[in-house]
Design a protein around this motif. Structure first.
Motif, PDB file in Angstrom:
ATOM      1  N   TYR A  18       0.614  -1.249  -0.239  1.00  0.00           N
ATOM      2  CA  TYR A  18       0.052  -0.218  -0.161  1.00  0.00           C
ATOM      3  C   TYR A  18       0.938   1.207   0.106  1.00  0.00           C
ATOM      4  O   TYR A  18       0.530   2.285  -0.220  1.00  0.00           O
ATOM      5  CB  TYR A  18      -0.866  -0.312   1.080  1.00  0.00           C
ATOM      6  CG  TYR A  18      -2.036  -0.884   1.095  1.00  0.00           C
ATOM      7  CD1 TYR A  18      -2.825  -0.552  -0.268  1.00  0.00           C
ATOM      8  CD2 TYR A  18      -2.485  -1.410   1.845  1.00  0.00           C
ATOM      9  CE1 TYR A  18      -3.891  -1.056  -0.185  1.00  0.00           C
ATOM     10  CE2 TYR A  18      -3.633  -2.322   2.046  1.00  0.00           C
ATOM     11  CZ  TYR A  18      -4.162  -1.857   0.892  1.00  0.00           C
ATOM     12  OH  TYR A  18      -5.639  -2.039   0.724  1.00  0.00           O
ATOM     13  N   TYR A  22       1.015   4.162  -3.425  1.00  0.00           N
ATOM     14  CA  TYR A  22       0.740   5.591  -3.922  1.00  0.00           C
ATOM     15  C   TYR A  22       1.880   6.862  -4.869  1.00  0.00           C
ATOM     16  O   TYR A  22       1.494   7.164  -6.011  1.00  0.00           O
ATOM     17  CB  TYR A  22       0.707   6.184  -2.348  1.00  0.00           C
ATOM     18  CG  TYR A  22      -0.261   5.565  -1.418  1.00  0.00           C
ATOM     19  CD1 TYR A  22      -1.518   6.937  -1.144  1.00  0.00           C
ATOM     20  CD2 TYR A  22      -0.002   5.174  -0.587  1.00  0.00           C
ATOM     21  CE1 TYR A  22      -2.172   6.858   0.002  1.00  0.00           C
ATOM     22  CE2 TYR A  22      -0.918   4.787   0.093  1.00  0.00           C
ATOM     23  CZ  TYR A  22      -2.074   5.936   0.014  1.00  0.00           C
ATOM     24  OH  TYR A  22      -3.133   5.625   1.185  1.00  0.00           O
ATOM     25  N   LYS A  26       0.920   7.444  -9.239  1.00  0.00           N
ATOM     26  CA  LYS A  26       1.494   8.583  -9.511  1.00  0.00           C
ATOM     27  C   LYS A  26       2.584   8.799 -10.915  1.00  0.00           C
ATOM     28  O   LYS A  26       2.049   8.942 -11.759  1.00  0.00           O
ATOM     29  CB  LYS A  26       2.150   9.825  -8.513  1.00  0.00           C
ATOM     30  CG  LYS A  26       0.464   9.671  -7.382  1.00  0.00           C
ATOM     31  CD  LYS A  26       1.740  11.029  -6.735  1.00  0.00           C
ATOM     32  CE  LYS A  26       1.725  12.027  -6.593  1.00  0.00           C
ATOM     33  NZ  LYS A  26       0.244  12.827  -7.360  1.00  0.00           N
ATOM     34  N   LEU A  89      -5.391  11.710  -5.594  1.00  0.00           N
ATOM     35  CA  LEU A  89      -3.764  11.228  -5.833  1.00  0.00           C
ATOM     36  C   LEU A  89      -3.407  11.712  -7.343  1.00  0.00           C
ATOM     37  O   LEU A  89      -2.089  12.233  -7.203  1.00  0.00           O
ATOM     38  CB  LEU A  89      -3.444   9.918  -5.543  1.00  0.00           C
ATOM     39  CG  LEU A  89      -1.817   8.882  -5.559  1.00  0.00           C
ATOM     40  CD1 LEU A  89      -2.160   9.477  -4.466  1.00  0.00           C
ATOM     41  CD2 LEU A  89      -2.053   7.845  -6.078  1.00  0.00           C
ATOM     42  N   PRO A  94       2.399  12.217  -2.214  1.00  0.00           N
ATOM     43  CA  PRO A  94       2.242  10.518  -1.583  1.00  0.00           C
ATOM     44  C   PRO A  94       1.565  10.455  -0.499  1.00  0.00           C
ATOM     45  O   PRO A  94       0.872   9.801   0.702  1.00  0.00           O
ATOM     46  CB  PRO A  94       2.920  10.129  -2.168  1.00  0.00           C
ATOM     47  CG  PRO A  94       3.134  11.079  -4.087  1.00  0.00           C
ATOM     48  CD  PRO A  94       3.045  12.789  -3.503  1.00  0.00           C
ATOM     49  N   ALA A  97      -1.459  12.282   1.060  1.00  0.00           N
ATOM     50  CA  ALA A  97      -2.857  11.312   0.793  1.00  0.00           C
ATOM     51  C   ALA A  97      -2.307  10.176   1.624  1.00  0.00           C
ATOM     52  O   ALA A  97      -4.007   9.529   1.991  1.00  0.00           O
ATOM     53  CB  ALA A  97      -2.597  10.502  -0.299  1.00  0.00           C
ATOM     54  N   SER A  98      -1.675   9.620   2.336  1.00  0.00           N
ATOM     55  CA  SER A  98      -1.491   8.093   2.761  1.00  0.00           C
ATOM     56  C   SER A  98      -2.119   8.396   4.035  1.00  0.00           C
ATOM     57  O   SER A  98      -2.741   8.084   4.788  1.00  0.00           O
ATOM     58  CB  SER A  98       0.121   7.292   2.444  1.00  0.00           C
ATOM     59  OG  SER A  98       1.198   8.298   3.350  1.00  0.00           O
ATOM     60  N   VAL A 158      -9.321  12.443  -1.782  1.00  0.00           N
ATOM     61  CA  VAL A 158      -8.374  11.479  -0.964  1.00  0.00           C
ATOM     62  C   VAL A 158      -9.450  11.070   0.183  1.00  0.00           C
ATOM     63  O   VAL A 158      -9.669   9.996   1.038  1.00  0.00           O
ATOM     64  CB  VAL A 158      -6.976  11.422  -0.454  1.00  0.00           C
ATOM     65  CG1 VAL A 158      -6.516   9.884   0.494  1.00  0.00           C
ATOM     66  CG2 VAL A 158      -6.119  11.812  -1.520  1.00  0.00           C
ATOM     67  N   ALA A 258       4.882   4.655   2.173  1.00  0.00           N
ATOM     68  CA  ALA A 258       5.005   6.056   1.689  1.00  0.00           C
ATOM     69  C   ALA A 258       5.514   6.665   1.506  1.00  0.00           C
ATOM     70  O   ALA A 258       5.835   7.612  -0.025  1.00  0.00           O
ATOM     71  CB  ALA A 258       2.703   6.588   1.709  1.00  0.00           C
TER      72      ALA A 258
END
Length: 299
Positions: A18, A22, A26, A89, A94, A97-98, A158, A258
């Motif tokens: 996971y 991210y 992208k 995203l 990244p 977002a994570s 997100v 991430a």
């Protein structure tokens, strides 16, 4: 190797996958594949993989009264949520977002209060407030985005993904008790093909498969096979061998990996604000998810 260690390794692997996904997503967007087209490829590829696995599992008949709930779960958990996630995203960083994604347990708690009439506990309410404040700060964070308001909208998308997925986790619980998860998920992803296609078909036609570099093909396969399919199987295996609370701890590692991967490839950077606000969200999620004594219930 004992079973518990394998389960821990599976849960750990999901966090690594996971975390990397991210930045990998992208890399694909928007130059090579637009966000909604990427969702379509992920959904149809995952549906095919789950159908293949389902042939090795005893068949189950879905009761007619559950059709509507399955459609709702497909909307919330395997289509609309991803439409928001990848659209967000596309402009979000990244690492941010994570960190926002970790807020999912907060939304599970909110919807559990609404739909499951879960008891109101002071500690969890405090955790919810702390976590949502942290999420709000990250959503509106613009320090290194050169004033790009699109990134704020992306962060909000997100968060919407986390909200929809949190609601999905609440609604799908009764179905998971009745049906094998593999059969359930295969139908949700199959339905999602038709849900996302109207949003994706124009972007699918824009993909230039001939001009696409070979590494991009591998990254697309990673998103389809590992981020969705393998991660689901790993997480399912971990849940059968470990306590849910143990598995949930690995959610905290998503922003860690991430961040590590984004820094490694140079797609993002760390700052005091990012780290400190992420820790605040962690505290909120911890308070919401940790077991509490019944004496703290608000009457």
């Amino acid at each position: 190797m004992n079973v518990r260690l394998l389960a821990l390794l599976a849960a750990f692997s999901t966090a690594v996958i996971y975390g990397a996904s991210y930045t990998i997503a992208k890399d694909l967007m928007p130059v090579f594949i637009k966000p909604h087209a990427l969702i379509f490829f992920r959904v149809i590829g995952t549906a095919i993989l789950f159908w293949l696995v389902s042939f090795f599992i005893k068949r189950e008949k879905i009761e007619r009264r559950d059709y509507g709930r399955i459609v709702i779960c497909a909307l919330l958990g395997t289509s609309v949520n991803m439409l928001f996630f990848y659209k967000g995203l596309n402009t979000a960083l990244p690492i941010i977002a994570s960190a926002i994604g970790v807020a999912t347990p907060l939304m599970v708690f909110v919807f559990s209060l609404i739909f499951l009439k879960e008891k109101i506990v002071k500690t969890r309410i405090l955790g919810l407030i702390i976590g949502l404040i942290g999420a709000f700060v990250l959503i509106t964070y613009k320090q290194d985005l050169e004033g790009d308001s699109g990134a704020i909208i992306g962060n909000f998308y997100v968060f919407l993904n986390a909200s929809f997925y949190g609601l999905y986790l609440v609604i799908v619980k009764t179905l998971l008790v009745k049906y094998n998860p593999i059969h359930l998920v295969k139908w949700m992803y199959t339905l999602s093909i038709f849900i996302v296609l109207p949003f994706s078909y124009k972007e699918i036609l824009l993909v230039d498969w001939i001009a696409m570099p070979r590494p991009i093909y591998f990254e697309l396969l990673f998103i389809i096979v590992f981020t969705t399919f393998i991660n689901y199987l790993f997480n399912l295996f971990a849940l059968t061998k470990l306590k849910p609370t143990t598995v949930s701890v690995f959610v905290y590692l998503h922003p860690v990996f991430a961040s590590a991967y984004a820094l490694l490839v140079g797609s993002d950077s760390l700052s005091v604000v990012k780290v400190s606000i992420t820790l605040i969200i962690f505290i909120g999620v911890y308070l919401v998810t940790k077991p509490v004594k019944t004496t703290t219930v608000v009457k």
